[in-house]
Design an enzyme around this catalytic site. Structure first.
Site, short mmCIF file in Angstrom:
data_model
loop_
_atom_site.label_atom_id
_atom_site.label_comp_id
_atom_site.label_asym_id
_atom_site.label_seq_id
_atom_site.Cartn_x
_atom_site.Cartn_y
_atom_site.Cartn_z
N HIS A 58 130.76 85.20 41.89
CA HIS A 58 131.62 84.03 41.73
C HIS A 58 131.97 83.89 40.25
O HIS A 58 131.10 83.60 39.43
CB HIS A 58 130.88 82.80 42.24
CG HIS A 58 131.74 81.58 42.36
ND1 HIS A 58 132.97 81.45 41.74
CD2 HIS A 58 131.56 80.43 43.04
CE1 HIS A 58 133.48 80.27 42.03
NE2 HIS A 58 132.65 79.63 42.82
N LYS A 107 134.17 87.84 46.69
CA LYS A 107 132.96 87.44 45.95
C LYS A 107 131.75 88.23 46.46
O LYS A 107 130.72 88.29 45.79
CB LYS A 107 132.71 85.94 46.10
CG LYS A 107 133.72 85.09 45.34
CD LYS A 107 133.34 83.62 45.35
CE LYS A 107 134.35 82.77 44.62
NZ LYS A 107 135.61 82.59 45.35
N HIS A 113 137.67 81.61 49.67
CA HIS A 113 136.82 81.20 48.56
C HIS A 113 135.42 81.80 48.79
O HIS A 113 134.83 82.34 47.89
CB HIS A 113 136.78 79.68 48.47
CG HIS A 113 136.07 79.16 47.26
ND1 HIS A 113 136.42 79.53 46.00
CD2 HIS A 113 135.01 78.32 47.12
CE1 HIS A 113 135.62 78.93 45.13
NE2 HIS A 113 134.75 78.19 45.78
N PHE A 157 133.72 72.54 42.85
CA PHE A 157 132.83 71.40 42.63
C PHE A 157 133.72 70.26 42.16
O PHE A 157 134.62 70.45 41.34
CB PHE A 157 131.84 71.70 41.50
CG PHE A 157 130.60 72.44 41.94
CD1 PHE A 157 130.45 72.90 43.23
CD2 PHE A 157 129.58 72.67 41.04
CE1 PHE A 157 129.29 73.57 43.62
CE2 PHE A 157 128.43 73.33 41.42
CZ PHE A 157 128.28 73.79 42.70
#
Lengths: 433, 429
Positions: free
Chosen positions: A357, A352, A320, A416
């Site tokens: 992102h 990324k 990630h 999130f």
């Protein structure tokens, strides 16, 4: 629970629209080199914002990508990326819904959160809140140019509506949103729908574009973005000690999933087997996962177990790796917990570092990257890495891409809200009949 | 789809909508023949063509007692958290976990999932920027330049987090330490009912041992009313599904939740069982965001899928709870789809939006909670606003009064934007 034979699912088509390329080949070439897609924002005047740069999709011509002009009217910026990437994926797979197969085709997408164009909000402001206070009756003014078309663009499943219509997909169709984990969870959903036999083909992916005044505002307010305004191309540096926030990107990624035996029977090119899906909830804080990796650990282990493998078979992890202090530390803690003694053998990179992102599209784009890594035997580079962080001492692909055979790859998406998604991709050569 | 072995059952339910804040309250209202559609109080609608909706009357404190949380979430999240925690309490699971040896609780939490269906956001959340926009225009600087520069002085840092579509998932998880498999579905009207279906599938698939499925939404806001009205979807009064005089829908706000687990586990811990999940279907009509197939083929395919996945035949369905949103075309195509399956042997049918309005993302799961009550109580609530069945729909086995029923199996239909059609089958236990 009895152990059932799981239906095998092949990935036979890929499509990408990203800040480093408007198709798969261009994107992959950039990722191998670690070329950055970040630059000063051109979509709007961002000069007053605390972050003035982002990773925008460049030179995208929607009319070239989408023939149906009427459909375009209903399509927001992210929907246009989605239509283009999905079209590329289907063309790449060489198969698409027909009259007789349309009800066996499904769609599962990770869609961005409901937002509106700043220009649409300006109209509401002008008519119903000119003095700053909202007065509902202003909307009833005869001149208010409230446009039902714009309304249609911002509905939660508007992208889904355009995709199913454009490609004639009439089976299962759904949209999910777990913030930055959306793309991964959408692909996981598609895998489940395939396995339970509700569809024989799935178009799956994610799309997002928050590179607009309201989208970037949310992240600026939170202080989540890098503010390296002078050096945008170096701002996304996952796992580097000096990392200071993520770089907001936009785009779309799509995969075509197909029943393995059917794909083999028609002689399709199979990028990888979509072998496993895992997801968990950190239940810790809204924006962070725990420093000890608890949460991501369970998602990774579930994905491995779902794929019927152990950590010993993973050669590459597309992390990630957002380039925020907390995410990268937590994710590395999780990787070290799962891979233990083998952590030095597993190559890790966050793409990324090049693309930024892509939020709800991130997991889907990175799933496609894992497929390409397996197909070409190349682990893409973790760009911009200079200063080691003792908390992130995993075997990063630094300097240049690593040419190596990849048996299975893992992709993490941590959102999130605490949703964690992990996907496992298996090299078709590793699939035993 | 295999469903042999251990059935998936419902062991807890929670609800909040304009008709009440508990399952018995809403059930009673539904059978009273009285609609909970009233004058809108959340904004001054006196000049609006649409003046009514079904609003939740519980205060924020009554919904979620933790005041600190109110600052970081939206109204729709309050409703979702409330319904989820009521359902969990009703299932007895939190108390059961408390009684487990401490060493086992962590693993139990990891096997406890959450699947939430949500509307995905609203327009009003962006209105927090209005004072800043006014200031930016007056500043004499470039509007966006000023907007960007002063952002942090005018708008709460929590703005984004307050508006995350997955907040209910996040906060129910944090508050209850439920850490297993999860999803947040943003499929407009179908979100909530798909949460139930995906939760059941995840348990069958061994991804979790127990899951709370939630659906929540607050579509009632001026801009949403404005657009729905412009598109001709809104009525000015309580909806009249399937009536000759049907002329649109009205919004309701609310949430519902259901706890699902395997029957063997439910029995082993002595839980009361509200009903059984049998199967579901989900498909779409591929005609864009608003258009519907005139022959109802999406509805019939969803029902077929649900019957097949449940391993039952159409003749075993004892009652249908239709989507029945009160729109002329939607109701007509829905009946066309139902007839494709049942022909002239339709079981008794009802629909509930006349009472608590159209809860959009929460609509299907709210109806499911009520149909579990209907099966349990042997009563099919009537469509109290029904006067004359539409001449384009007649004959229909519907009634304006509640009727006694021995139905064991209920079919619940839910349709949404993007031509999505879903069908869920549940059984009395």
């Amino acid at each position: 629970m009895s152990v059932k034979e799981k239906r095998r699912v092949a990935i036979t088509g890929l499509g990408l629209v990203t800040p480093v390329g408007n198709d798969v080949d261009t994107t992959w070439a950039a990722l191998k080199e670690g070329r950055s897609g970040a630059a000063r924002i051109t979509n709007f005047d961002a000069s007053g914002f605390s972050t003035t740069f982002g990773a925008e999709v460049k030179d995208f011509d929607p009319e070239k990508a989408i023939a149906d002009r009427k459909l375009l009217k209903y399509a927001s910026r992210s929907h246009r990326f989605a239509l283009a990437a999905a079209g590329e994926a289907l063309a790449d797979a060489g198969i698409s819904p027909t009259e007789s197969t349309s009800t066996r085709w499904g769609l599962a997408v990770g869609a961005g959160m409901l937002s509106v164009d700043y220009t649409d909000l300006q109209k509401v402001h002008q008519y119903a809140a000119a003095n700053g206070e909202f007065n509902a009756d202003g909307l009833l003014s005869h001149d208010f140019p409230g446009n039902p078309l714009a309304f249609c663009r911002w509905q939660a499943n508007a992208g889904q509506a355009l995709l199913t219509k454009q490609f004639g997909i009439r089976g299962y169709a759904s949209s999910v949103h777990t913030a930055c984990a959306s793309g991964g969870q959408a692909i996981g959903t598609a895998l489940k729908v395939m396995r339970r036999g509700q569809c024989d083909w799935m178009l799956t992916g994610g799309f997002d574009s928050m590179l607009n005044p309201l989208g970037i505002s949310g992240f600026c307010l939170l202080g989540a973005l890098s503010t390296d305004n002078e050096t945008p191309e170096r701002a996304s540096r996952p796992f580097d000690l000096t990392r200071n926030g993520f770089v907001l990107g936009e785009g779309a990624g799509f995969l075509v999933l197909e029943d393995w035996d059917r794909a083999v029977a028609r002689g399709a090119r199979i990028y990888a087997e979509l072998a496993g899906d895992g997801n968990s909830l950190s239940a810790y804080r809204i924006t962070d996962s725990p420093p000890d990796g608890d949460g991501p650990i369970q998602a990774i282990r579930q994905a491995l177990s779902d794929a019927g493998i152990t950590e010993n078979e993973i050669d590459y992890v597309n992390a990630h790796g957002t380039s925020t202090q907390m995410n990268d530390r937590s994710e590395c803690a999780a990787l070290k917990a799962v891979f233990a003694d083998r952590i030095g053998d597993v190559r890790v990179s966050s793409t990324k570092s090049s693309m930024g992102h892509l939020i709800a599209a991130a997991g889907a784009v990175e799933a496609a990257v894992c497929c390409l890594a397996i197909r070409y035997g190349i682990a893409p580079v973790n760009a911009n890495y200079e200063t080691p962080d003792p908390d992130c001492d995993v075997n990063l692909v630094i300097g240049q891409a690593s040419k190596q055979r990849i048996r299975t790859a893992l992709s993490n998406s941590l959102g999130f809200g605490g949703s964690n998604s992990s996907l496992v991709f298996r090299n078709p050569e590793e699939v035993k009949a | 789809m295999s469903h042999s072995g251990d059935p998936i059952v419902f062991t807890g339910s929670g609800i909040v909508c304009g008709a009440g804040g508990t399952v018995p309250e809403v059930w009673e209202k539904l059978n009273s023949g009285e609609t909970a559609v009233r004058q809108i109080s959340q904004f001054d609608a006196s000049h609006w063509p649409v003046k009514v909706a079904s609003e939740v009357t519980l205060t924020p404190r009554e919904l979620v007692s933790d005041r600190k949380l109110h600052k970081t979430i939206s109204r729709t999240d309050l409703l979702g958290i409330y319904a989820a925690e009521k359902a969990l309490e009703n299932s007895g699971l939190p108390a059961y976990r408390e009684a487990l040896p401490e060493g086992e609780q962590g693993a139990w939490n990891d096997r406890t999932g959450l699947v939430v269906g949500t509307g995905g956001g609203n327009y009003q959340s962006n209105y927090d920027f209005f004072p800043l926009m006014t200031e930016a225009i007056a500043s004499g600087e470039g509007e966006l330049y000023h907007f960007g520069r002063e952002l942090g002085n005018q708008v709460t840092p929590m703005w984004l987090l307050k508006n995350l579509p997955n907040n209910v998932l996040c906060h129910v998880g944090i508050r209850g330490q439920y850490r297993g498999t999860n999803a947040c579905i943003t499929n407009q009207c179908a979100s909530g009912i798909l949460a139930v279906a995906e939760a059941a599938c995840a348990i069958r698939n061994g991804e979790a041992d127990r899951i709370t499925a939630v659906g929540h939404d607050t579509p009632l806001e001026p801009e949403m009313v404005y657009y729905y009205h412009k598109l001709g979807l809104m009525s000015g009064r309580a909806p009249r599904p399937f009536d000759q005089a049907r002329d649109g829908t009205v919004f309701g706000e609310g949430a519902a939740a259901l706890v699902l687990e395997r029957e063997s586990e439910a029995r082993a811990r002595g839980a009361s069982i509200l009903g059984e999940f049998l199967g579901f279907g989900c498909c779409n009509e591929a005609m864009g965001i608003l258009d519907l197939a005139s022959d109802g083929n999406g509805v019939s395919r969803a029902i077929e899928m649900a019957l097949e996945s449940s391993g039952i035949s159409a003749s075993e369905v004892g009652v249908i709870c239709a989507h029945g949103n009160g729109n002329s075309t939607s109701d007509r195509t829905e009946i066309a789809g139902i007839r494709r399956i049942f022909g002239d042997r339709m079981p008794p049918m009802t629909a509930m939006k006349w009472c608590y309005g159209h809860l959009i993302a929460a609509s299907g799961i709210v109806d499911t909670v009520m149909m579990l009550e209907a099966l349990k109580n042997g009563v099919i609530p009537g469509i109290a606003t029904l006067r004359n069945v539409g001449t384009d729909l007649t004959p229909l086995p519907i009634s304006s009064d509640s009727v006694q029923s021995e139905a064991e199996i209920a079919l619940i239909l839910c349709r949404g934007f993007a031509g999505v059609d879903t069908a869920l089958l549940i059984r009395r236990r």
